[in-house]
Design a protein around this motif. Sequence first.
Motif, short mmCIF file in Angstrom:
data_model
loop_
_atom_site.label_atom_id
_atom_site.label_comp_id
_atom_site.label_asym_id
_atom_site.label_seq_id
_atom_site.Cartn_x
_atom_site.Cartn_y
_atom_site.Cartn_z
N GLU A 85 -0.62 67.62 15.77
CA GLU A 85 -1.36 67.26 14.55
C GLU A 85 -2.78 67.84 14.60
O GLU A 85 -3.32 68.26 13.57
N TRP A 86 -3.38 67.89 15.76
CA TRP A 86 -4.72 68.47 15.91
C TRP A 86 -4.72 69.93 15.45
O TRP A 86 -5.68 70.42 14.87
N ARG A 87 -3.64 70.63 15.72
CA ARG A 87 -3.53 72.03 15.33
C ARG A 87 -3.22 72.20 13.84
O ARG A 87 -3.40 73.29 13.30
N TRP A 137 -3.67 69.43 11.12
CA TRP A 137 -4.45 68.69 10.12
C TRP A 137 -5.72 69.44 9.75
O TRP A 137 -6.41 70.01 10.60
N TYR A 138 -6.04 69.44 8.48
CA TYR A 138 -7.25 70.06 7.95
C TYR A 138 -7.40 71.52 8.38
O TYR A 138 -8.51 72.02 8.54
N GLY A 139 -6.30 72.20 8.57
CA GLY A 139 -6.34 73.62 8.89
C GLY A 139 -6.39 73.95 10.35
O GLY A 139 -6.19 75.10 10.73
N GLY A 140 -6.64 72.97 11.23
CA GLY A 140 -6.70 73.24 12.66
C GLY A 140 -7.75 74.29 12.98
O GLY A 140 -8.77 74.41 12.31
N GLY A 141 -7.50 75.06 14.04
CA GLY A 141 -8.38 76.16 14.39
C GLY A 141 -9.76 75.77 14.86
O GLY A 141 -10.72 76.52 14.70
N ARG A 142 -9.90 74.62 15.50
CA ARG A 142 -11.21 74.18 15.99
C ARG A 142 -11.54 74.86 17.32
O ARG A 142 -10.66 75.32 18.04
N PRO A 143 -12.82 74.92 17.68
CA PRO A 143 -13.19 75.51 18.97
C PRO A 143 -12.51 74.80 20.13
O PRO A 143 -12.18 73.60 20.05
N ALA A 144 -12.34 75.51 21.23
CA ALA A 144 -11.65 74.94 22.38
C ALA A 144 -12.38 73.73 22.94
O ALA A 144 -11.77 72.84 23.54
N TRP A 145 -13.71 73.68 22.76
CA TRP A 145 -14.47 72.55 23.29
C TRP A 145 -14.50 71.35 22.36
O TRP A 145 -15.12 70.34 22.64
N SER A 146 -13.81 71.45 21.23
CA SER A 146 -13.90 70.41 20.22
C SER A 146 -12.97 69.25 20.52
O SER A 146 -11.81 69.43 20.88
N GLY A 147 -13.48 68.04 20.35
CA GLY A 147 -12.68 66.84 20.53
C GLY A 147 -12.65 65.97 19.30
O GLY A 147 -12.02 64.92 19.28
N GLY A 148 -13.33 66.38 18.23
CA GLY A 148 -13.37 65.61 17.00
C GLY A 148 -14.26 66.28 15.99
O GLY A 148 -15.05 67.16 16.34
N TYR A 149 -14.11 65.92 14.74
CA TYR A 149 -14.94 66.51 13.69
C TYR A 149 -14.89 65.64 12.45
O TYR A 149 -14.07 64.72 12.32
N VAL A 150 -15.79 65.94 11.53
CA VAL A 150 -15.82 65.30 10.22
C VAL A 150 -15.66 66.39 9.17
O VAL A 150 -16.23 67.47 9.30
N VAL A 151 -14.91 66.13 8.14
CA VAL A 151 -14.71 67.10 7.07
C VAL A 151 -14.93 66.42 5.73
O VAL A 151 -14.53 65.28 5.51
N ARG A 201 -4.28 67.74 4.33
CA ARG A 201 -4.57 66.37 4.76
C ARG A 201 -3.40 65.79 5.54
O ARG A 201 -2.24 66.15 5.30
N PRO A 202 -3.66 64.86 6.46
CA PRO A 202 -2.58 64.33 7.31
C PRO A 202 -1.43 63.73 6.52
O PRO A 202 -0.26 63.91 6.89
N TRP A 203 -1.73 62.99 5.44
CA TRP A 203 -0.67 62.31 4.71
C TRP A 203 0.23 63.28 3.94
O TRP A 203 1.31 62.88 3.49
N GLU A 204 -0.17 64.53 3.82
CA GLU A 204 0.68 65.51 3.15
C GLU A 204 1.83 65.97 4.02
O GLU A 204 2.87 66.39 3.50
#
Length: 428
Positions: free
Chosen positions: A247-249, A251-265, A184-187
Amino acid sequence: MEDERREPRPRRRWPLWTALAVVVALVGCLLPAALVVAVVRTPPQRPADGRPAGPDRSPSAAPAARLATAIGDRLDQQAGALLRGDRPAFLADVDRSATADLTRQFTALRALRVAVWRAEPSGAPSPTPGQPGQWRQLVTYRYCFVEPACTPSPVLVGTRWREAAGGPRLVAVEPSTSARTGTRPWEVDELTVTVGRRTLVATTPELRGRLPGLLADAEAAAAVADRYVVDGERPDRYRIFYAGREEWRRWYGGGRPAWSGGYVVTVGGGHHEVVLNADALRAGGVGDLLRHELTHAASLPAGGWPGQESWWLVEGLAELAGAGDRPTVGYSGLDQVRRLLTAGWDGRLDDLAPADDASPDQVAASYGIGYLAVRHLLDRYGEQRLLAFFREVVHDRRPVAEAAPEILGVPWPTLRDDCVAHVRATAG
């Protein structure tokens, strides 16, 4: 929901579909990612003479038990200090090696207006290999932000302690590394936070200047997302984290698709947290993206959703909210849908989810078809029945072949063909 990133096209302002998709960690997840790991207790073993085994009298058993009690007391004191905002007391039993990390975490949690913080040791402490006098203790932290009456979100982390004359001292708190949720970001980072009536928006100190605009967009998006609550209880507060490049890389494990600009977890306790990619956002697109992502947070079940077969319905509903009141002919992904139809789309709704390496056009077309199919359901059956159908399929995990005739009064093959015909007629 993972979101797409692509280059701007003439006469288009940051297309809605450039930032939308369900986070891979959520797909098929049957339980919230950070649920506490249960400690399995094995039955006592019987020795060869058949008599029940007695209590553990190994040399480390008694010290470990005493240490566990002392660690529990330290964690309780630290939790109370955090909730009071007493930083010296929070750091009182922290070793110098961990002071900087724990100070940063204290500051971030206070900025997030932590309202509940409970630390629950999980299992017994274990000696740290190669570190005499040091022990590792798993701890489940349960937290709420802003709202003290919320159902807390759990996160399981490892803590390390050093035996000392005055009692155990905390030498490290390891960032959580859940395969489904990640850190998580606050960690791990400093955070600057602003809070509105329905939303909480956090980012890094470097991006603090964007918070006022983000909060205004988030509050407007929350009003839309609240309409799409499916289980009858809207989120107590939408949690939004605006990530810079690093932080995008992380937070929450990173590793999102190259086309990703946001997500919900999903983070447990019925909460979903939204992450936006600052590098992927362009002027004019933040509101669309927030309406989409907050609608996911409002509509998805606490334990995740069934899987790829219902992707079109999950993303189509979020696209519907993201598009707002714009007419279908103004939807930004129609060109991409049209190209897919020309290329010979097979008409399957249950196989629309784009791959991680999908092209921008493929991503846009997938979201566009989901949007048009759900828009057809809305226009034909109304919002109440659309949400009832969504609840049956996504929350109750019923096959569409059962839910369609019961909720909408139409056999699924007929309903599917109607949706596909609408897609072809609108984009063709």
